[in-house]
Design a protein around this motif. Structure first.
Motif, short mmCIF file in Angstrom:
data_model
loop_
_atom_site.label_atom_id
_atom_site.label_comp_id
_atom_site.label_asym_id
_atom_site.label_seq_id
_atom_site.Cartn_x
_atom_site.Cartn_y
_atom_site.Cartn_z
N ALA A 54 0.83 -1.21 0.00
CA ALA A 54 0.00 0.00 0.00
C ALA A 54 0.86 1.25 0.00
N ASP A 55 1.91 1.27 0.81
CA ASP A 55 2.79 2.44 0.86
C ASP A 55 3.53 2.63 -0.46
N THR A 56 3.86 1.53 -1.12
CA THR A 56 4.53 1.63 -2.42
C THR A 56 3.60 2.25 -3.46
N ARG A 57 2.34 1.90 -3.41
CA ARG A 57 1.37 2.49 -4.33
C ARG A 57 1.22 3.98 -4.07
N VAL A 58 1.19 4.37 -2.81
CA VAL A 58 1.11 5.79 -2.48
C VAL A 58 2.33 6.53 -3.00
N ALA A 59 3.52 5.94 -2.78
CA ALA A 59 4.75 6.58 -3.26
C ALA A 59 4.78 6.68 -4.78
N ALA A 60 4.27 5.65 -5.46
CA ALA A 60 4.24 5.67 -6.92
C ALA A 60 3.32 6.77 -7.44
N VAL A 61 2.15 6.91 -6.81
CA VAL A 61 1.23 7.97 -7.22
C VAL A 61 1.83 9.33 -6.97
N GLU A 62 2.46 9.51 -5.80
CA GLU A 62 3.08 10.80 -5.48
C GLU A 62 4.22 11.12 -6.45
N LEU A 63 4.99 10.10 -6.82
CA LEU A 63 6.08 10.33 -7.77
C LEU A 63 5.53 10.71 -9.14
N LEU A 64 4.47 10.03 -9.56
CA LEU A 64 3.85 10.35 -10.85
C LEU A 64 3.32 11.78 -10.86
N VAL A 65 2.69 12.20 -9.77
CA VAL A 65 2.19 13.57 -9.67
C VAL A 65 3.35 14.56 -9.71
N ASP A 66 4.42 14.24 -8.99
CA ASP A 66 5.58 15.13 -8.96
C ASP A 66 6.17 15.31 -10.36
N VAL A 67 6.36 14.20 -11.07
CA VAL A 67 6.93 14.28 -12.42
C VAL A 67 6.01 15.03 -13.37
N GLU A 68 4.73 14.74 -13.29
CA GLU A 68 3.76 15.38 -14.19
C GLU A 68 3.70 16.89 -13.96
N ILE A 69 3.70 17.29 -12.70
CA ILE A 69 3.61 18.72 -12.39
C ILE A 69 4.89 19.45 -12.78
N ARG A 70 6.03 18.86 -12.48
CA ARG A 70 7.29 19.53 -12.81
C ARG A 70 7.47 19.65 -14.33
N ALA A 71 7.02 18.64 -15.07
CA ALA A 71 7.09 18.73 -16.53
C ALA A 71 6.16 19.82 -17.06
N ALA A 72 4.92 19.86 -16.52
CA ALA A 72 3.98 20.90 -16.94
C ALA A 72 4.48 22.29 -16.55
N LEU A 73 5.10 22.39 -15.39
CA LEU A 73 5.62 23.68 -14.95
C LEU A 73 6.80 24.13 -15.82
N ALA A 74 7.64 23.18 -16.23
CA ALA A 74 8.78 23.54 -17.10
C ALA A 74 8.28 24.05 -18.44
N ARG A 75 7.25 23.41 -19.00
CA ARG A 75 6.69 23.89 -20.27
C ARG A 75 6.05 25.27 -20.10
N TYR A 76 5.37 25.47 -18.98
CA TYR A 76 4.75 26.77 -18.74
C TYR A 76 5.81 27.85 -18.57
N GLU A 77 6.87 27.56 -17.83
CA GLU A 77 7.92 28.56 -17.62
C GLU A 77 8.57 28.97 -18.95
#
Length: 204
Positions: free
Chosen positions: A104-127
Motif C-alpha cells: 500500500a505504501d509503495t502504491r502511495v509513493a508511486a502515485v506521489e512520484l507520478l504527480v511530482d513528475v507530471e507537475i514539474r514537466a507541466a511547470l517547465a513547459r509553462y515557464e
C-alpha cells in the motif's frame, strides 16, 4: 476573455504538495493504505501476551451439632494464569500484514512520484512559454513598432520608399502574430498546469 493573462511566478514544491492533497488518485491511494495499517495494528494487539488474574473471597459459617465444630472463617484466594505463548512463534500473520503495508505504501509513493513528475514537466513547459511572452513584451514588440514608425516617417519625408514601409509593416504584423501565438501557448499551458495541480490559476 483575453489571452493577455498575467504571468504567474509559481513554486514547484508548493504545487506538488497542493496536487498531492487534492488529486483523486493520491487520495484514493492513501485511503487504500489505511486498512493495511489498521490490520497490522490489529495483528499486533492479538499477539499480546494474555495474563489472567482472579481474586475470590469465601465466608464459612460456624458448624454446630457436628462431631467437629468449626468456627466461622473467611478465605481469600488469588489465582494467576497465563497461556503458553506457542502461537507467538508463528509470524505468518505479521509477515502478511507487513507485506500489505509495504504494498500500500509503495502504491502511495508511486502515485506521489507520478504527480511530482507530471507537475514539474507541466511547470517547465509553462515557464518556457512565460519567458517567451516576456521576451516579446520586453523588446521585440517595441523594436518592431519603432522600425515600422521609422519607415513610415522616412516615407512621409521622401527619404524612404513605399516598399520599405510595406516591409516594415509586414514585419510588425508577423511579430504580433508570433506574440499572439505565444500568448495562446502561455494560456493553454497555464490551463494544463491548473488541471494537473487542481489549483485555480486562470482568471479569464
Amino acid at each position: 476573455g483575453s489571452l493577455d493573462e498575467a504571468a504567474h511566478d509559481l513554486d514547484a514544491t508548493a504545487l506538488v504538495a497542493l496536487a498531492g492533497a487534492q488529486r483523486a488518485a493520491g487520495q484514493a491511494a492513501r485511503a487504500a493504505a489505511v486498512p493495511a495499517h489498521e490490520a497490522r495494528s490489529l495483528v499486533s494487539s492479538e499477539r499480546m501476551f494474555d495474563l489472567v488474574l482472579s481474586v475470590n473471597w469465601q465466608h464459612s459459617f460456624p458448624s454446630i451439632g457436628t462431631p467437629f465444630n468449626t468456627p466461622d472463617y473467611d478465605t481469600l484466594g488469588v489465582l494467576a494464569s497465563a497461556e503458553l505463548p506457542v502461537r507467538l512463534f508463528w509470524h505468518g500473520d505479521v509477515d502478511q500484514a507487513e507485506a500489505r503495508i509495504v504494498e500500500a505504501d509503495t502504491r502511495v509513493a508511486a502515485v506521489e512520484l507520478l504527480v511530482d513528475v507530471e507537475i514539474r514537466a507541466a511547470l517547465a513547459r509553462y515557464e518556457a512559454a512565460r519567458r517567451r511572452v516576456e521576451l516579446y513584451r520586453g523588446t521585440i514588440l517595441d523594436d518592431a513598432e519603432r522600425v515600422r514608425e521609422a519607415a513610415f516617417y522616412a516615407y512621409q519625408r521622401g527619404s524612404g520608399s513605399l516598399l520599405e514601409v510595406l516591409i516594415a509593416q509586414r514585419t510588425a504584423d508577423d511579430v504580433y502574430l508570433e506574440y499572439y501565438d505565444a500568448l495562446a501557448t502561455h494560456a493553454r499551458l497555464l490551463v494544463e498546469l491548473e488541471r494537473v495541480t487542481g489549483s485555480e490559476l486562470v482568471t479569464f
